[in-house]
Design an enzyme around this catalytic site. Structure first.
Site, short mmCIF file in Angstrom:
data_model
loop_
_atom_site.label_atom_id
_atom_site.label_comp_id
_atom_site.label_asym_id
_atom_site.label_seq_id
_atom_site.Cartn_x
_atom_site.Cartn_y
_atom_site.Cartn_z
N HIS A 13 -11.59 -11.51 30.01
CA HIS A 13 -12.46 -10.33 29.94
C HIS A 13 -13.26 -10.47 28.63
O HIS A 13 -14.10 -11.35 28.51
CB HIS A 13 -11.58 -9.08 30.00
CG HIS A 13 -12.29 -7.77 30.17
ND1 HIS A 13 -13.63 -7.66 30.33
CD2 HIS A 13 -11.80 -6.50 30.22
CE1 HIS A 13 -13.95 -6.37 30.45
NE2 HIS A 13 -12.86 -5.65 30.39
N HIS B 46 -18.51 -14.75 37.54
CA HIS B 46 -18.33 -13.30 37.46
C HIS B 46 -17.81 -12.78 38.78
O HIS B 46 -18.19 -13.29 39.84
CB HIS B 46 -19.65 -12.60 37.12
CG HIS B 46 -19.45 -11.24 36.56
ND1 HIS B 46 -19.30 -10.15 37.37
CD2 HIS B 46 -19.30 -10.81 35.30
CE1 HIS B 46 -19.10 -9.09 36.62
NE2 HIS B 46 -19.08 -9.46 35.35
N ASP C 206 -21.04 -13.21 28.27
CA ASP C 206 -20.32 -13.79 27.13
C ASP C 206 -20.88 -15.13 26.69
O ASP C 206 -20.52 -15.61 25.62
CB ASP C 206 -18.84 -13.94 27.48
CG ASP C 206 -18.15 -12.60 27.44
OD1 ASP C 206 -18.27 -11.92 26.42
OD2 ASP C 206 -17.52 -12.22 28.44
N1 COA Z 1 -15.12 -22.22 35.17
C1 COA Z 1 -14.68 -23.03 36.14
N2 COA Z 1 -14.42 -22.59 37.38
C2 COA Z 1 -14.61 -21.29 37.64
C3 COA Z 1 -15.08 -20.40 36.67
C4 COA Z 1 -15.32 -20.90 35.39
N3 COA Z 1 -15.77 -20.11 34.43
N4 COA Z 1 -15.19 -19.17 37.22
C5 COA Z 1 -14.81 -19.28 38.49
N5 COA Z 1 -14.47 -20.56 38.74
C6 COA Z 1 -14.01 -21.10 39.99
C7 COA Z 1 -12.52 -20.90 40.15
O1 COA Z 1 -11.76 -21.98 39.63
C8 COA Z 1 -12.40 -20.80 41.65
O2 COA Z 1 -12.49 -22.09 42.20
P1 COA Z 1 -11.53 -22.53 43.42
O3 COA Z 1 -11.88 -21.59 44.52
O4 COA Z 1 -11.91 -23.95 43.64
O5 COA Z 1 -10.13 -22.34 42.89
C9 COA Z 1 -13.67 -20.06 42.06
O6 COA Z 1 -14.62 -20.34 41.04
C10 COA Z 1 -13.47 -18.56 42.16
O7 COA Z 1 -12.86 -18.10 40.99
P2 COA Z 1 -12.02 -16.74 40.87
O8 COA Z 1 -11.17 -16.79 39.66
O9 COA Z 1 -11.37 -16.44 42.19
O10 COA Z 1 -13.17 -15.71 40.71
P3 COA Z 1 -13.03 -14.34 39.96
O11 COA Z 1 -13.96 -13.43 40.60
O12 COA Z 1 -11.63 -13.87 39.88
O13 COA Z 1 -13.47 -14.80 38.50
C11 COA Z 1 -13.85 -14.60 36.24
C12 COA Z 1 -14.15 -14.05 37.62
C13 COA Z 1 -14.82 -13.95 35.24
C14 COA Z 1 -12.41 -14.25 35.85
C15 COA Z 1 -14.05 -16.14 36.24
O14 COA Z 1 -15.35 -16.47 36.62
C16 COA Z 1 -13.69 -16.75 34.89
O15 COA Z 1 -12.53 -17.01 34.60
N6 COA Z 1 -14.73 -16.98 34.02
C17 COA Z 1 -14.48 -17.49 32.70
C18 COA Z 1 -14.12 -16.36 31.75
C19 COA Z 1 -15.30 -15.51 31.40
O16 COA Z 1 -16.37 -16.01 31.10
N7 COA Z 1 -15.07 -14.20 31.41
C20 COA Z 1 -16.10 -13.23 31.05
C21 COA Z 1 -16.49 -12.43 32.24
S1 COA Z 1 -17.86 -11.34 31.87
#
Ligand code: COA
Length: 376
Positions: free
Chosen positions: A222, A261, A312
């Site tokens: 987050h 996201h 971010d």
């Molecule tokens: N880097 C690499 N792969 C990523 C990714 C990232 N930043 N964000 C998503 N993915 C991939 C996941 O590994 C997953 O791949 P898979 O289906 O092959 O396993 C797919 O995309 C879906 O990811 P998921 O975690 O289910 O999506 P989510 O909606 O839960 O994720 C976040 C949202 C923000 C948690 C995720 O994008 C993330 O961890 N981002 C990095 C942290 C970040 O920047 N947070 C700030 C948010 S404002």
């Protein structure tokens, strides 16, 4: 046992409540606060106007705005016993831990504001005004900077820079911080806002709700992501290394911070705006190192994974160019999002319903009870 409905892991796509505060159009990449497009607010508004908008549902008149500015100025002063407690905290704790504990402690000195209900607007304004003071009190001591002075005369953006860095920001820097505060002020039911609403939905008080929210924002998935983005940039070091570092991380199934996201399927509009501010500040300081690395990172991550930047990705670069240390990035996020958290808590109090979902039980049933002396 009756079968509960299908589990939505992470509550993804679950519509939990109605709200008038914030709308995210994840397909069009639009963000709306109380009816106003974030691009208009970032171009023309100030953090004070946006906080008023989130709380009251309308932009303030000139008189209302000047009243709110004066209130913020007056409310920035920390109670003496809280200053003493902050000064007693270990200097090496993470500022988010310090912030969480200080918000909780502040409630003990403001008992009149801990009654849940419409009067919580007073607490909302105090918390929004005072978060930079809490951070400044802590950061100045650990860095040996001069003591924090009351500065009722300056905007919240300029006060944040003064509190943390003990200097007057330039006009460009003040505007960059103001825009960053506007962009982070709310984001619908993100994890920390949801945590705040869950707490408020039990008829607990605003300070408890904000304490829950600070603890939730801290996590690297987050608010903690911008700090990790800067670690990644340091690891990459130079543009030609970007491709290799990203590929190595993806092979190890590591997440690239600042990308992806839950709601946006296109570029986060806040990233679009902050990218421009990272460029403007970089040009003004004659240092486009981070900006160029981030552009290279964006292009590699999009090509390799099809992921778009989120808010971010560029916020850390903006704060670094101002001279803010990385462990204060997420606390600055909190100093802005507190306006949104408190607006949501006020909304929750108006239409209160205990937030309490159910779980699909996947454990055992009907196990024979074994007395303690007979267990191995
Ligand atoms: N880097 C690499 N792969 C990523 C990714 C990232 N930043 N964000 C998503 N993915 C991939 C996941 O590994 C997953 O791949 P898979 O289906 O092959 O396993 C797919 O995309 C879906 O990811 P998921 O975690 O289910 O999506 P989510 O909606 O839960 O994720 C976040 C949202 C923000 C948690 C995720 O994008 C993330 O961890 N981002 C990095 C942290 C970040 O920047 N947070 C700030 C948010 S404002």
């Amino acid at each position: 046992m009756p079968e509960p409905a299908e589990v939505q892991r992470g509550l993804q796509d679950v519509v939990a409540l109605e709200s008038r505060i914030c709308f995210i159009d994840g397909r069009q990449g639009r963000l709306i606060y109380q009816g106003y497009d974030i691009r208009d607010l970032a171009a023309r508004s100030t953090f004070e106007e946006v906080a008023y908008l989130l709380w009251y549902g309308r932009l303030p008149s000139a008189a209302q705005l000047s009243d709110l500015r004066a209130r913020f100025g007056a409310l920035r002063v920390l109670p003496g016993p809280l200053v003493q407690r902050i000064d007693q905290m270990p200097a090496d704790v993470h500022p988010m831990d310090l912030l969480r504990t200080s918000v909780s402690a502040l409630a003990l000195f403001e008992p009149d504001e801990t009654k849940p209900g419409a009067s919580s607007i007073g607490g909302a304004q105090r918390l929004t005004a005072v978060l930079p003071s809490i951070l400044g009190q802590f950061h100045r001591r650990r860095k040996g900077l001069p003591a924090l002075r009351a500065r009722p005369d300056i905007s919240q953006a300029a006060y944040l820079v003064y509190a943390l860095l003990d200097r007057e920001p330039t006009e460009l820097e003040t505007r960059a911080v103001d825009v960053a505060l506007i962009l982070h002020a709310d984001h619908e039911l993100n994890a920390s806002t949801f945590a705040a609403r869950v707490t408020a939905s039990t008829l607990s008080d605003l300070y408890s709700a904000v304490t829950s929210a600070v603890g939730t924002l801290k996590g690297p998935l987050h608010g903690g992501a911008n700090e990790r983005v800067m670690e990644l940039l340091d690891e990459i070091g130079s543009v030609p290394r970007t491709e290799q570092v990203v590929r190595d991380k993806l092979v190890r199934h590591e997440r690239i911070m600042g990308f992806g996201h839950r709601v946006y399927k296109v570029e986060d509009p806040r990233a679009t705006i902050l990218r421009e501010w990272a460029r403007k500040l970089g040009e003004a300081k004659g240092d486009l190192h981070y900006y160029e690395l981030l552009r290279a990172l964006e292009s590699v991550v999009h090509r390799e994974k099809g992921l778009y930047p989120n808010v971010d990705l560029y916020s850390g670069a903006v704060y670094s160019l101002l001279g803010v240390p990385p462990d204060l990035f997420t606390p600055i996020f909190a100093a802005s999002r507190v306006a949104g958290w408190t607006a949501h808590v006020l909304e929750e109090y108006q239409d209160l319903r205990l937030i309490r979902p159910t779980a699909k039980y996947v454990g055992a049933v009907d196990l024979p009870y074994v007395p303690v002396g007979e267990r191995n």
